[in-house]
Design a protein around this motif. Structure first.
Motif, short mmCIF file in Angstrom:
data_model
loop_
_atom_site.label_atom_id
_atom_site.label_comp_id
_atom_site.label_asym_id
_atom_site.label_seq_id
_atom_site.Cartn_x
_atom_site.Cartn_y
_atom_site.Cartn_z
N ASN B 33 -4.88 -3.88 -5.44
CA ASN B 33 -3.96 -4.90 -4.95
C ASN B 33 -2.51 -4.45 -5.05
OD1 ASN B 33 -5.86 -6.71 -4.20
ND2 ASN B 33 -5.70 -7.98 -6.02
N MET B 34 -1.94 -4.08 -3.89
CA MET B 34 -0.53 -3.72 -3.89
C MET B 34 0.27 -5.01 -3.78
SD MET B 34 1.53 -0.95 -1.70
CE MET B 34 1.41 -1.69 -0.11
N ASN B 35 0.84 -5.44 -4.89
CA ASN B 35 1.57 -6.70 -4.92
C ASN B 35 3.07 -6.44 -4.82
OD1 ASN B 35 2.63 -9.19 -5.37
ND2 ASN B 35 1.35 -9.67 -7.14
N LEU B 36 3.64 -6.68 -3.64
CA LEU B 36 5.07 -6.46 -3.46
C LEU B 36 5.88 -7.68 -3.91
CD1 LEU B 36 5.25 -4.53 -0.06
CD2 LEU B 36 5.23 -3.63 -2.38
N GLY B 37 5.23 -8.56 -4.67
CA GLY B 37 5.93 -9.74 -5.17
C GLY B 37 6.49 -9.56 -6.57
N VAL B 38 6.58 -8.31 -7.05
CA VAL B 38 7.03 -8.08 -8.43
C VAL B 38 8.39 -8.73 -8.70
CG1 VAL B 38 7.44 -6.36 -10.21
CG2 VAL B 38 5.86 -5.86 -8.37
N LEU B 84 -9.13 -15.16 -0.01
CA LEU B 84 -8.97 -15.45 1.42
C LEU B 84 -8.66 -14.20 2.24
CD1 LEU B 84 -7.03 -18.86 1.36
CD2 LEU B 84 -9.49 -18.42 1.39
N ARG B 85 -8.67 -13.02 1.62
CA ARG B 85 -8.50 -11.74 2.33
C ARG B 85 -7.23 -11.69 3.18
NH1 ARG B 85 -13.43 -13.42 0.40
NH2 ARG B 85 -14.97 -11.76 0.38
N ALA B 86 -6.16 -12.32 2.73
CA ALA B 86 -4.92 -12.27 3.49
C ALA B 86 -4.28 -10.90 3.34
CB ALA B 86 -3.96 -13.35 3.00
N ASN B 87 -3.37 -10.59 4.25
CA ASN B 87 -2.68 -9.30 4.21
C ASN B 87 -1.83 -9.17 2.95
OD1 ASN B 87 -0.18 -7.59 4.74
ND2 ASN B 87 -1.54 -7.00 6.40
N GLN B 88 -2.02 -8.06 2.23
CA GLN B 88 -1.35 -7.89 0.93
C GLN B 88 0.16 -7.73 1.05
OE1 GLN B 88 -3.13 -4.84 -1.44
NE2 GLN B 88 -5.15 -5.78 -1.42
N VAL B 89 0.59 -6.96 2.04
CA VAL B 89 2.03 -6.69 2.15
C VAL B 89 2.78 -7.99 2.42
CG1 VAL B 89 3.80 -5.53 3.52
CG2 VAL B 89 1.69 -4.33 2.95
N VAL B 90 2.30 -8.75 3.41
CA VAL B 90 3.01 -9.97 3.79
C VAL B 90 2.95 -11.00 2.66
CG1 VAL B 90 3.18 -11.79 5.51
CG2 VAL B 90 2.44 -9.53 6.19
N THR B 91 1.77 -11.12 2.01
CA THR B 91 1.65 -12.08 0.91
C THR B 91 2.61 -11.73 -0.22
OG1 THR B 91 -0.70 -12.25 1.47
CG2 THR B 91 -0.01 -13.25 -0.59
N GLY B 92 2.70 -10.43 -0.54
CA GLY B 92 3.60 -10.01 -1.61
C GLY B 92 5.06 -10.30 -1.29
N LEU B 93 5.44 -10.01 -0.05
CA LEU B 93 6.83 -10.27 0.34
C LEU B 93 7.12 -11.76 0.29
CD1 LEU B 93 7.15 -7.79 3.35
CD2 LEU B 93 8.18 -7.54 1.10
N ALA B 94 6.14 -12.57 0.70
CA ALA B 94 6.33 -14.02 0.65
C ALA B 94 6.49 -14.48 -0.80
CB ALA B 94 5.14 -14.73 1.29
N LEU B 95 5.74 -13.84 -1.71
CA LEU B 95 5.84 -14.20 -3.12
C LEU B 95 7.23 -13.89 -3.67
CD1 LEU B 95 4.58 -15.20 -5.71
CD2 LEU B 95 3.52 -12.96 -6.03
N THR B 294 -2.56 10.22 -4.76
CA THR B 294 -1.59 9.31 -4.15
C THR B 294 -2.02 7.86 -4.31
OG1 THR B 294 -2.71 9.68 -2.05
CG2 THR B 294 -0.70 10.93 -2.44
N GLY B 295 -2.68 7.56 -5.43
CA GLY B 295 -2.99 6.16 -5.71
C GLY B 295 -4.42 5.79 -5.42
N PRO B 296 -4.83 4.62 -5.93
CA PRO B 296 -6.20 4.16 -5.72
C PRO B 296 -6.56 4.14 -4.23
CG PRO B 296 -5.06 2.73 -7.26
CD PRO B 296 -4.04 3.68 -6.71
N LYS B 297 -7.78 4.55 -3.93
CA LYS B 297 -8.15 4.74 -2.52
C LYS B 297 -8.17 3.45 -1.71
CE LYS B 297 -10.73 9.05 -2.38
NZ LYS B 297 -10.96 9.19 -3.84
N SER B 298 -8.60 2.35 -2.32
CA SER B 298 -8.75 1.12 -1.54
C SER B 298 -7.47 0.28 -1.56
CB SER B 298 -9.90 0.28 -2.06
OG SER B 298 -9.49 -0.46 -3.19
N LEU B 299 -6.35 0.89 -2.05
CA LEU B 299 -5.10 0.14 -2.19
C LEU B 299 -4.69 -0.51 -0.87
CD1 LEU B 299 -2.97 -0.49 -4.29
CD2 LEU B 299 -1.72 1.52 -3.57
N GLY B 300 -4.47 -1.82 -0.93
CA GLY B 300 -3.98 -2.53 0.25
C GLY B 300 -5.06 -3.10 1.15
N VAL B 301 -6.32 -2.79 0.85
CA VAL B 301 -7.40 -3.24 1.73
C VAL B 301 -8.19 -4.35 1.07
CG1 VAL B 301 -9.37 -2.49 3.10
CG2 VAL B 301 -7.55 -0.86 2.53
#
Lengths: 358, 308
Positions: B33-38, B84-95, B294-301
């Motif tokens: 889980n790439m959480n851009l909401g840090v 709910l399998r929402a897009n991680q990038v957009v969800t993180g930015l919204a957070l 370069t990071g966990p393989k399933s990152l972002g999916v």
């Protein structure tokens, strides 16, 4: 009993709109609870946001002015997202574009219509080049474009900070760290009291619509977005398509930066973007990357921001409430997409194992 | 206290919020889980802990609420992206937008207010016997406040969890390939939820450190990009909590360098940009030499079981 998820096929546009509207309504209901907790009457707050943004010529002009950069950046980002390229660097591309525009607008003798056109072109070239950097590393070595564009936003911000406080600091500002204003001859003219950025935004909306529906480049970008392997397999030059598309994506954001800095903010400063580049990401997503919806939703989000600025006067509440509303709407829209993608089926635990693998 | 001691001590204080947020983001990314909401979760933690301490004068309750506030942010993110399998990038930015909004609105009435007198005693330094007697370094490193020691312990615990426990190895397996993990009867969703939530809690603690120890008063620009530096640090630290200690110290040092040294003005702007520049360079070199991780393989999916 247990729940099982089944992927849906295409959902009719009408149902998509109904589900998304329901999500927006639920978002506003959720924020109403928050407002009650803040001891505010949500209905009055919503009414004030509405009248503060969409009633009266002045408010409408303010709303449209705020919508212009969001819409233009949203359009620019949408063509990258269609290709499944995560350009979240609109903020940085706006800033670098504005630097390009400043070179012409502030530091060259050019002015008048020719000057304005050259200034906008410089903004596009600078913004495009900044985005191109990421695309180059992406196609060459597969560098993660999400993090790269994100980091480049901050580097762009530091460059603008340096220009504002050191290199381009206006000696006439008596020590105050600001860059000289764009002369009035090089600002975009206004029609109906709003800078012609709104005409540019509408024109771009049509162009991007045609680009996505009719052009070869737009088609190729969509194929790559679906599956880069397929695109390569059917003989597309994916490298070329990605590089060109991302240059255009950044150029459009750079144009937004040029307009915003020269005409609305009237100088280059660290906060001139007003977060439009980040809002554009949300707008492009809520609009499902549809150009016309991007234009409409940009205006709605701009109205929300404009209206929230005005509620401060009548209610003891920070205009930052608009950020909470934006995020909450996006949360609900993101969540609602689940119901467009999947169907939930109740299943009794008596069936054979085969049934599990739908 | 000598200049060197004071300087090193300040570097450590500056590094702790980065360390907590980075280790939190590592935990989250380890399960994919790439959480851009840090940045947003840090702000939630900062305002949650500040308001708690401001009203109750209870430091520990404040720290706990800081943790829970960050965790609550991560819960929104986790529910949307995991269930709910929402897009991680957009969800993180919204957070991040959400956290910024909530912190600004809730903090509007306490701008400029300080943490109460009785509470600030918790930021006093506690010298560790013997170790704190080492010249120069001792009083700087081993004479810190309790929250700082706590942060180092958390970072080490995160490392021990990921590398030394079966659960932790399973978490890593989930991030590498959820389908394979699922097939070996690891509960993918549970691992994703637990680490993402704890990761958010860590970010919240980082925010609490800012508002209770570092500043320690309320200003709405309290985090100013530290959340994004943490995202960068994850890459710099190669998803390793131990390296994160080193990385946070380096980046924390950079963040106070300009205030502490007599550099030319131009130089300070270059130093401010360094964390981002370094991350760009690390990111590019990591992708050039494919051998480097370069990071966990399933990152972002998002993981959809039925597609297995």
């Amino acid at each position: 009993m247990s729940l099982q998820l089944i992927k849906r096929g295409r959902v009719a546009l009408k149902n998509q709109i109904i589900i998304k509207l329901a999500a927006v309504v639920m978002a506003f209901a959720a924020i109403a609870v928050f407002l009650l907790f803040m001891k505010q009457n949500p209905l009055l707050v919503y009414k004030e946001i509405f009248t503060g943004s969409l009633s009266g010529a002045y408010n409408i002009r303010q709303t449209i002015t705020k919508a212009i950069p969001i819409c233009i950046c949203g359009l620019g980002l949408s063509i990258a997202y269609k290709m499944n390229f995560w350009n979240i660097g609109a903020e940085g591309q706006m800033m670098i574009g504005a630097i390009g525009a400043s070179i012409i607008g502030i530091f060259s003798p050019l002015s008048g219509p020719v000057g304005i056109v050259i200034m906008c072109l410089m903004g596009m070239i600078f913004g495009g080049a900044w985005a191109f950097l990421t695309a180059f590393f992406k196609v060459k070595w597969g560098t993660n474009e999400t993090i790269l564009t994100l980091m480049l936003n901050y580097i762009a911000l530091k460059i603008v900070t340096y220009l504002q406080y050191v290199a381009w600091k206006d000696p006439a500002a008596m020590g105050f760290p600001k860059i000289a204003d764009f002369p009035s001859e090089i600002r975009l003219p206004s029609i109906f009291g709003i800078n012609i950025g709104w005409l540019i935004a509408i024109t771009l909306t049509v162009i991007i619509y045609l680009y996505m529906k009719k052009s070869k480049l737009g088609y190729e970008a969509a194929v790559i977005g679906n599956s880069e392997a397929t695109a390569k397999y059917i003989g597309m030059n994916t490298t070329k398509t990605i590089l060109i598309t991302i240059f255009i994506s950044g150029a459009i954001c750079g144009l937004a930066g040029a307009i915003q800095a020269s005409t609305v903010n009237r100088t280059l400063s660290t906060d001139f973007t007003q977060n439009a580049g980040n809002l554009a990401i949300i707008v492009a997503w809520v609009a499902n990357l549809h150009p016309i919806l991007i234009a409409v939703i940009s205006v709605l989000f701009a109205a929300l921001i404009q209206g929230s600025d005005t509620i401060q006067m009548s209610f003891a509440i920070s205009p930052a409430i608009s950020e909470i509303i934006q995020a909450t709407v996006l949360f609900f829209v993101l969540g609602s997409e689940f119901f467009l993608k999947f169907r939930i089926k109740m299943r009794k635990h008596t069936g054979s194992k085969e049934e599990v693998k739908a | 206290m000598s200049f060197a001691t004071e300087f090193i001590s300040m570097i450590i204080v500056a590094s702790i919020p980065l360390l907590l947020a980075t280790v939190g983001e590592i935990l989250s990314q380890k399960v994919g889980n790439m959480n851009l909401g840090v940045e947003g979760m840090m702000l939630l933690g900062a305002i949650g802990s500040f308001l708690t301490v401001y009203t109750t004068k209870n430091f520990f309750l404040g720290v706990l609420v800081g943790f829970l506030s960050g965790l609550a942010g991560a819960l929104i993110y986790g529910f949307l992206t995991i269930s709910l399998r929402a897009n991680q990038v957009v969800t993180g930015l919204a957070l991040t937008t959400f956290g910024t909004g909530v912190a600004t609105v809730l903090g509007a009435d306490v701008i400029g207010e300080s943490v109460a007198e009785g509470v600030s005693k918790w930021s006093a330094s506690i010298p560790i016997p013997l170790l704190s007697k080492i010249p120069v370094i001792g009083p700087a490193v081993f004479s810190q406040n309790i929250f700082t020691y706590f942060a180092y312990i958390l970072a080490i615990l995160a490392g021990v969890y990921l590398y030394k426990t079966t659960f932790g190895l399973n978490s890593t397996a989930v991030g590498e390939d959820p389908a394979v993990a699922d097939a070996s009867s690891i509960n993918v969703s549970r691992h994703k939820y637990v680490l993402t939530l704890i990761g958010g809690g860590f970010a919240g603690l980082g925010g609490a450190y800012m508002s209770l120890i570092y500043v320690p008063s309320w200003t709405k620009d309290i985090i100013t990009g530290r959340g994004w530096i943490a995202v960068a640090l994850v890459i710099f630290a190669k998803w390793n909590p131990y390296y994160a200690i080193l990385g946070a110290t380096v980046f924390g040092g950079l963040s106070i360098l300009s205030a502490w040294t007599n550099l030319s003005q131009s130089m300070t702007y270059i130093i401010d940009a360094l964390p981002y520049l370094v991350t760009v360079i690390v990111l590019i070199f990591a992708s050039i030499s494919k051998s480097r991780k370069t990071g966990p393989k399933s990152l972002g999916v998002a993981y959809f079981k039925e597609e297995r």
